[in-house]
Design a protein around this motif. Structure first.
Motif, mmCIF file in Angstrom:
data_model
loop_
_atom_site.group_PDB
_atom_site.id
_atom_site.type_symbol
_atom_site.label_atom_id
_atom_site.label_comp_id
_atom_site.label_asym_id
_atom_site.label_seq_id
_atom_site.Cartn_x
_atom_site.Cartn_y
_atom_site.Cartn_z
ATOM 1 N N PRO A 50 0.786 -1.245 0.000
ATOM 2 C CA PRO A 50 0.000 0.000 0.000
ATOM 3 C C PRO A 50 0.819 1.298 0.000
ATOM 4 O O PRO A 50 0.442 2.244 -0.691
ATOM 5 N N VAL A 51 1.919 1.345 0.755
ATOM 6 C CA VAL A 51 2.665 2.604 0.822
ATOM 7 C C VAL A 51 3.273 2.922 -0.540
ATOM 8 O O VAL A 51 3.170 4.051 -1.038
ATOM 9 N N ALA A 52 3.859 1.897 -1.167
ATOM 10 C CA ALA A 52 4.465 2.110 -2.476
ATOM 11 C C ALA A 52 3.402 2.445 -3.513
ATOM 12 O O ALA A 52 3.612 3.274 -4.398
ATOM 13 N N ILE A 53 2.247 1.807 -3.393
ATOM 14 C CA ILE A 53 1.162 2.077 -4.342
ATOM 15 C C ILE A 53 0.711 3.520 -4.210
ATOM 16 O O ILE A 53 0.534 4.240 -5.197
ATOM 17 N N LYS A 54 0.565 3.959 -2.970
ATOM 18 C CA LYS A 54 0.168 5.356 -2.750
ATOM 19 C C LYS A 54 1.257 6.295 -3.263
ATOM 20 O O LYS A 54 0.960 7.308 -3.899
ATOM 21 N N LEU A 55 2.508 5.939 -3.032
ATOM 22 C CA LEU A 55 3.614 6.761 -3.544
ATOM 23 C C LEU A 55 3.495 6.902 -5.061
ATOM 24 O O LEU A 55 3.596 8.002 -5.612
ATOM 25 N N GLY A 56 3.257 5.769 -5.729
ATOM 26 C CA GLY A 56 3.109 5.796 -7.182
ATOM 27 C C GLY A 56 1.955 6.684 -7.607
ATOM 28 O O GLY A 56 2.068 7.457 -8.560
ATOM 29 N N GLN A 57 0.846 6.604 -6.856
ATOM 30 C CA GLN A 57 -0.320 7.429 -7.217
ATOM 31 C C GLN A 57 -0.005 8.909 -7.072
ATOM 32 O O GLN A 57 -0.405 9.722 -7.887
ATOM 33 N N LEU A 97 10.010 4.648 3.744
ATOM 34 C CA LEU A 97 9.846 5.724 2.764
ATOM 35 C C LEU A 97 10.458 7.029 3.274
ATOM 36 O O LEU A 97 11.196 7.714 2.553
ATOM 37 N N LEU A 98 10.181 7.352 4.528
ATOM 38 C CA LEU A 98 10.713 8.593 5.092
ATOM 39 C C LEU A 98 12.236 8.538 5.166
ATOM 40 O O LEU A 98 12.927 9.529 4.933
ATOM 41 N N MET A 99 12.750 7.334 5.468
ATOM 42 C CA MET A 99 14.204 7.174 5.541
ATOM 43 C C MET A 99 14.826 7.414 4.162
ATOM 44 O O MET A 99 15.803 8.158 4.025
ATOM 45 N N VAL A 100 14.254 6.793 3.147
ATOM 46 C CA VAL A 100 14.776 6.969 1.785
ATOM 47 C C VAL A 100 14.720 8.440 1.392
ATOM 48 O O VAL A 100 15.686 9.002 0.869
ATOM 49 N N ALA A 101 13.582 9.061 1.676
ATOM 50 C CA ALA A 101 13.419 10.468 1.303
ATOM 51 C C ALA A 101 14.484 11.312 1.998
ATOM 52 O O ALA A 101 15.086 12.203 1.384
ATOM 53 N N GLY A 102 14.747 11.009 3.258
ATOM 54 C CA GLY A 102 15.767 11.738 4.012
ATOM 55 C C GLY A 102 17.138 11.561 3.385
ATOM 56 O O GLY A 102 17.904 12.520 3.217
ATOM 57 N N GLU A 116 11.909 18.530 -2.907
ATOM 58 C CA GLU A 116 11.481 18.346 -1.517
ATOM 59 C C GLU A 116 10.981 16.920 -1.236
ATOM 60 O O GLU A 116 9.811 16.716 -0.893
ATOM 61 N N PRO A 117 11.905 15.931 -1.383
ATOM 62 C CA PRO A 117 11.471 14.545 -1.217
ATOM 63 C C PRO A 117 10.870 14.236 0.165
ATOM 64 O O PRO A 117 9.914 13.457 0.249
ATOM 65 N N VAL A 118 11.407 14.857 1.223
ATOM 66 C CA VAL A 118 10.866 14.540 2.550
ATOM 67 C C VAL A 118 9.425 15.023 2.656
ATOM 68 O O VAL A 118 8.540 14.311 3.146
ATOM 69 N N LEU A 119 9.188 16.204 2.150
ATOM 70 C CA LEU A 119 7.829 16.754 2.162
ATOM 71 C C LEU A 119 6.897 15.841 1.362
ATOM 72 O O LEU A 119 5.792 15.515 1.786
ATOM 73 N N PHE A 120 7.387 15.424 0.203
ATOM 74 C CA PHE A 120 6.652 14.517 -0.673
ATOM 75 C C PHE A 120 6.258 13.245 0.083
ATOM 76 O O PHE A 120 5.110 12.818 0.078
ATOM 77 N N ALA A 121 7.257 12.660 0.752
ATOM 78 C CA ALA A 121 7.014 11.422 1.498
ATOM 79 C C ALA A 121 5.996 11.668 2.606
ATOM 80 O O ALA A 121 5.121 10.835 2.856
ATOM 81 N N LEU A 137 -2.206 8.302 3.518
ATOM 82 C CA LEU A 137 -2.506 6.934 3.934
ATOM 83 C C LEU A 137 -3.108 6.892 5.326
ATOM 84 O O LEU A 137 -4.041 6.141 5.586
ATOM 85 N N GLU A 138 -2.562 7.706 6.217
ATOM 86 C CA GLU A 138 -3.103 7.751 7.572
ATOM 87 C C GLU A 138 -4.600 8.034 7.540
ATOM 88 O O GLU A 138 -5.380 7.402 8.247
ATOM 89 N N LEU A 139 -4.979 8.990 6.694
ATOM 90 C CA LEU A 139 -6.395 9.342 6.601
ATOM 91 C C LEU A 139 -7.197 8.196 6.003
ATOM 92 O O LEU A 139 -8.301 7.904 6.439
ATOM 93 N N GLU A 140 -6.617 7.523 4.986
ATOM 94 C CA GLU A 140 -7.346 6.435 4.348
ATOM 95 C C GLU A 140 -7.500 5.234 5.259
ATOM 96 O O GLU A 140 -8.348 4.379 5.036
#
Ligand SMILES: Nc1ncnc2c1ncn2[C@@H]1O[C@H](COP(=O)(O)OP(=O)(O)O)[C@@H](O)[C@H]1O
Ligand SMILES: [Mg+2]
Length: 501
Positions: free
Chosen positions: A68-75, A169-174, A187-192, A199-202
């Motif tokens: 799910p996290v990667a799928i949301k990232l892709g979206q 994801l946050l680690m990679v973005a960092g 702004e990858p961290v912001l993006f992440a 996702l939290e909301l979903e």
């Protein structure tokens, strides 16, 4: 460092290398020699899948397999054609979110635990899953009073999964932000963080229930689109019960040939429904693909799946009205001015050069048949140009544009010769004239006046309380007086506006 996250990261990296989606060969010419060499080395490990498809398609396949996290990232990535290019974004947007379902017995247990009551005390029947995705699956059921419903249940343990993948994801973005200087601008961290937040909301289906309720109310004010009612007694953090959408699924190609359907009216309704939600009410269903739409004869459309809700504030709606009006009038200078005034374009840019770029987008549109010009493409091109001018795109505008792409696609498939400008005309005309009329301006002034008066009242209160802030110690009487005067005039204008309107 978090060891589990690191291990997961390695696994993800390996899959991306196997798919040649980490440093895809197609982007080689754009890269510095060092990175090219690294890319060539990594490609020694590429698997068979690396040969098939464009980079966006390969990345989509890899992301699908990560959950799910990667799928949301892709979206989320797929909404940024302005950064990654149209083709890549489009390929990514075809990312599929379908998985084998989990057991109905497990779903029933989840529902009972979540609602704190035996399933029989609420539902007369609770059937097999009708669809399953990475976060949740849907079951068909009936309430005790006989109403047919759909029950959405979160996957067991999904929260933990999302939580640990979010950390990766946050680690990679960092890391990217720290180590790869050119990527910092994105702004990858912001993006992440945006991905994780979405996702939290979903993961809280009460939010989706509230979204369905709110957008449902908005839809009910016009007759273009409908939403199934929320059955609140069947709603919890991990369970959502909606009335069953009585209609044929638009995702089924056979639906289009069903007797009695007025396909042109359906296409009109999709466009108008979406536009009135966004422009008139400022809140819209932001996931209007075929999988979430049902139709019934002659031209009723029912939307489900309210996991993503878009919002446009009065400022954004006004901004869009000005832009569209400027384009229709071919007044590019005005459109440019709006961008500058709204602060979307940094001041150091040349407003005339910007107007020129807008002309480059707008002029080719005139003289072409309206059915040949896509509204979403026009917006996308506008965004592309604005990227040249370092324009900061508000996420809500990006979401609007992305949804418009989807909606246009749906309308065209419903009725291939569909002219979306004509469909949009009554809605857009009404909205622009309201948005840009003197009355609307007067109302806005009135709002400003109220705000100013409140600010003055607060100042006075603070003074009485003897609070010593810089602003209060030495109130400049002349400025205060002007403020009050301006507020009074604006207020008067507002009242007049109301009376006249
Ligand atoms: N109210 C409903 N009536 C009928 N079918 C529904 C309803 N809600 C969901 N479904 C079915 O379940 C599928 C998945 O539900 P959806 O809310 O779209 O979840 P997801 O976020 O996984 O896409 C839908 O595509 C639709 O086929
Ligand atoms: Mg859906």
């Amino acid at each position: 460092m978090d060891l589990a996250a690191f291990a997961r990261l390695l696994a993800v990296g390996w899959t991306l290398i196997r798919a040649d989606a980490l440093i895809p060969r197609e982007v080689d010419p754009l890269l510095p020699t060092g990175v090219q060499t690294l890319g060539r080395f990594l490609r020694l490990f590429a698997g068979r899948g690396a040969k098939v498809g464009r980079p966006g398609e390969r990345l989509a396949r890899a992301l699908e397999s990560f959950g799910p996290v990667a799928i949301k990232l892709g979206q989320v990535l797929s909404t940024r054609a302005d950064i990654f290019g149209g083709q890549f974004a489009q390929d990514l947007s075809h990312l599929k979110d379908r998985l084998p379902p989990f057991d109905t017995a497990i779903a029933r247990a989840e529902v009972e635990r979540e609602l704190g009551r035996p399933i029989e005390s609420l539902y007369a029947t609770f059937g097999e899953p009708v669809a399953a995705a990475s976060i949740a699956q849907a079951h068909e059921a009936t309430m005790l009073d006989g109403r047919r419903v759909a029950v959405k249940v979160l996957r067991p343990g999904i929260e933990r999964r999302v939580d640990s993948d979010s950390r990766v994801l946050l680690m990679v973005a960092g890391l990217v932000e720290r180590l790869i200087a050119p990527a910092r601008r994105l702004e990858p961290v912001l993006f992440a963080k945006i991905v994780v937040r979405a996702l939290e909301l979903e993961l809280d289906l009460r939010m989706e229930a509230a979204g369905a309720g709110e957008v449902g109310e908005v839809m009910a004010r016009d007759s273009y689109m409908r939403a199934p009612a929320v059955v609140w007694e069947g709603v919890g953090k991990r369970v959502l019960t909606l009335e069953w959408a009585n209609g044929l699924p638009l995702s089924d190609p056979a639906t289009l040939d069903a007797p009695g359907l007025d396909r042109r009216a359906l296409a009109d309704n999709v466009i108008r429904g979406f536009l009135t939600q966004a422009l008139d009410h400022g809140v819209f269903h932001a996931d209007l693909h075929e999988g979430n739409l049902f139709v019934s004869a002659p031209s009723t459309i029912i939307a489900v799946d309210f996991g993503i809700i878009g919002r446009l504030g009065p400022v954004e709606r006004r901004f869009l009205a000005e832009i569209l009006y400027g384009f229709l009038m071919r007044d590019y200078r005005r459109v440019a001015q709006v961008h500058f005034d709204a602060g979307y374009v940094p001041r150091h840019h040349d407003i005339d050069a910007f107007a020129q770029a807008l002309r480059a987008v707008g002029e080719p549109v005139f003289g072409r048949a309206a059915s040949q010009v896509s509204m979403s493409r026009l917006l996308a091109q506008l965004f592309e140009i604005t990227a040249l001018f370092e324009m900061r795109l508000r996420p809500e505008l990006v979401l609007l544009q992305k949804t418009m792409v989807t909606v246009e696609g749906v309308a065209r498939r419903l009725y291939p010769d569909h002219d979306m400008w004509q469909a949009a005309d009554p809605v857009v005309r009404r909205w622009i004239s309201r948005e840009l009329s003197p009355v609307a301006r007067a109302r806005e002034l009135a709002d400003d006046a109220v705000r100013a008066l409140r600010a003055i009242a607060r100042m006075a209160e603070a003074q009485e309380a003897g609070v010593t802030t810089v602003a209060v110690v030495e109130p400049r009487p002349s400025r205060l007086a002007w403020f009050a005067f301006g507020a009074a005039v604006a207020g008067l204008a507002g009242v007049l506006g109301y009376l006249l309107g």
